[in-house]
Design an enzyme around this catalytic site. Structure first.
Site, PDB file in Angstrom:
ATOM      1  N   VAL A   1      31.785 -11.702  86.800  1.00  0.00           N
ATOM      2  CA  VAL A   1      30.941 -11.948  85.631  1.00  0.00           C
ATOM      3  C   VAL A   1      31.328 -13.316  85.093  1.00  0.00           C
ATOM      4  CG1 VAL A   1      30.305 -11.170  83.315  1.00  0.00           C
ATOM      5  CG2 VAL A   1      30.847  -9.489  85.100  1.00  0.00           C
ATOM      6  N   CYS A   2      30.325 -14.076  84.670  1.00  0.00           N
ATOM      7  CA  CYS A   2      30.567 -15.338  83.971  1.00  0.00           C
ATOM      8  C   CYS A   2      31.391 -16.271  84.874  1.00  0.00           C
ATOM      9  CB  CYS A   2      31.265 -15.012  82.654  1.00  0.00           C
ATOM     10  SG  CYS A   2      31.272 -16.324  81.422  1.00  0.00           S
ATOM     11  N   THR A   3      32.389 -16.937  84.334  1.00  0.00           N
ATOM     12  CA  THR A   3      33.184 -17.866  85.131  1.00  0.00           C
ATOM     13  C   THR A   3      34.154 -17.164  86.080  1.00  0.00           C
ATOM     14  OG1 THR A   3      34.730 -18.032  83.298  1.00  0.00           O
ATOM     15  CG2 THR A   3      33.050 -19.746  83.441  1.00  0.00           C
ATOM     16  N   GLY A   4      34.107 -15.842  86.123  1.00  0.00           N
ATOM     17  CA  GLY A   4      34.866 -15.124  87.145  1.00  0.00           C
ATOM     18  C   GLY A   4      34.484 -15.589  88.536  1.00  0.00           C
TER      19      GLY A   4
ATOM     20  N   ALA B   1      25.702 -13.819  85.533  1.00  0.00           N
ATOM     21  CA  ALA B   1      25.709 -14.983  84.640  1.00  0.00           C
ATOM     22  C   ALA B   1      26.706 -14.753  83.494  1.00  0.00           C
ATOM     23  CB  ALA B   1      24.292 -15.229  84.135  1.00  0.00           C
TER      24      ALA B   1
END
Lengths: 209, 209
Positions: free
Chosen positions: A99-102, A149
């Site tokens: 998720v996200c910048t993961g 995102a």
């Protein structure tokens, strides 16, 4: 079915909890928070502490890996013990997700080369630097790699995976139980929808072209 | 501005984290997790542990109180130390809020008599038993009392309150940063939208008429 959620200091809470609140409701699923050093982990804002019960040695063959993001400076992008564990468990996962910048962590581990993937809207160029084909979609699937995102998108990713793992009815059950019938009071949830000057302000603040 | 989020054993994680991830991004806000006994608190599923850093004695005049819910059997509905603290801090809050069955705790504390309020769709009758006028809206405001529907609705409530506390632009910033542009893969997030037989199944499982 074992679901492993990676923790590290300075993670973004909802990145981890969105997938948690959906995936952990799969009947028979076991969910475990994993970190290099088990114990309490403070989030990016420093006001929330989540406990990782398991170490990397404890979790070696999860079915699902979830990698939450955080502010770029907090990410273990050059910390080999984390990248090695991610690469090691990825060999046998059914789904490797972020998720996200993961997704930058997956990228730094070398797992997204030539793959379609996504990340937080402010980190698109960074993700591309790992050889990923970056898209603007909210949840992107490429083989067993599922990336979402920014922050809240982990709920949509979680429900998508509940459907794939346990069927549509199970996913609808989870959606109904968490009453996920979103009614945001504003319509500013993406750079396309938010006021242009607000988007520009955040690009500048974060030093993103 | 101090935001206090109540924890107790067996809470639902996203009930607490939805408001947390939005409200704690208000510039200058201090967010604190509070419990009768500070320390680690296991959630309803037993696989997530969140730490409450503060005791009831530590937090006596928060500006915002957030009460998350959980399965009804886990709620401190007859536990006077919790109800007393809730009543005590409510005297000076700007907003007293709840997510999901957290409103049952506000009701048990006697704060919702004659007020419009909401809760998880499976707990409507229970909330009415405390004298609240229960509505089916997702976020309900009656004076300084703001109650939200099931689990994920705390994100919508949080954004609503960010707007009231810090203005529309601050709320849009938060929405953009957490990329809250929901795209659920199913449309089953309320008892009106989910398949009727699924709704009936859950009413029966939970013993709700």
């Amino acid at each position: 079915m074992q679901i492993a959620i990676l923790l590290y200091p300075g993670f973004t809470t909802l990145d981890a909890v969105g997938p948690y609140e959906t995936l952990s409701r799969i009947p028979g699923a076991e969910t475990v928070f994993v970190a290099e050093r088990p114990g309490p982990h403070s989030n990016e804002l420093g006001s929330l502490t989540l406990v990782a019960e398991a170490s990397f040695d404890d979790v070696t063959r999860p079915d699902v890996l979830v990698v939450p993001g955080g502010p770029t400076g907090n990410l273990p992008l050059a910390h080999e013990p984390v990248l090695e564990w991610v690469r090691a468990v990825d060999r046998t996962t059914t789904w490797t997700t972020s998720v996200c910048t993961g997704s930058l962590i997956l990228g730094a581990a070398g797992l997204l080369k030539g793959r379609r993937a996504t990340t937080h809207w402010l980190a698109m160029n960074h993700l591309a630097s790992y050889g990923a084909e970056v898209t603007g979609e909210r949840v992107v699937t490429d083989g067993k790699y599922v990336t979402a995102a920014g922050v809240s998108s982990g709920i949509d990713m979680g429900l998508t995976l509940v459907g794939r793992a346990a069927g549509d009815r199970a996913a609808q059950s989870v959606q109904l139980l968490i009453e996920y019938d979103p009614q945001p009071p504003y319509d500013a949830g993406s750079p396309e929808k938010a006021p242009a000057d607000l988007v520009a302000e955040w690009r500048e603040r974060r030093g993103v072209a």
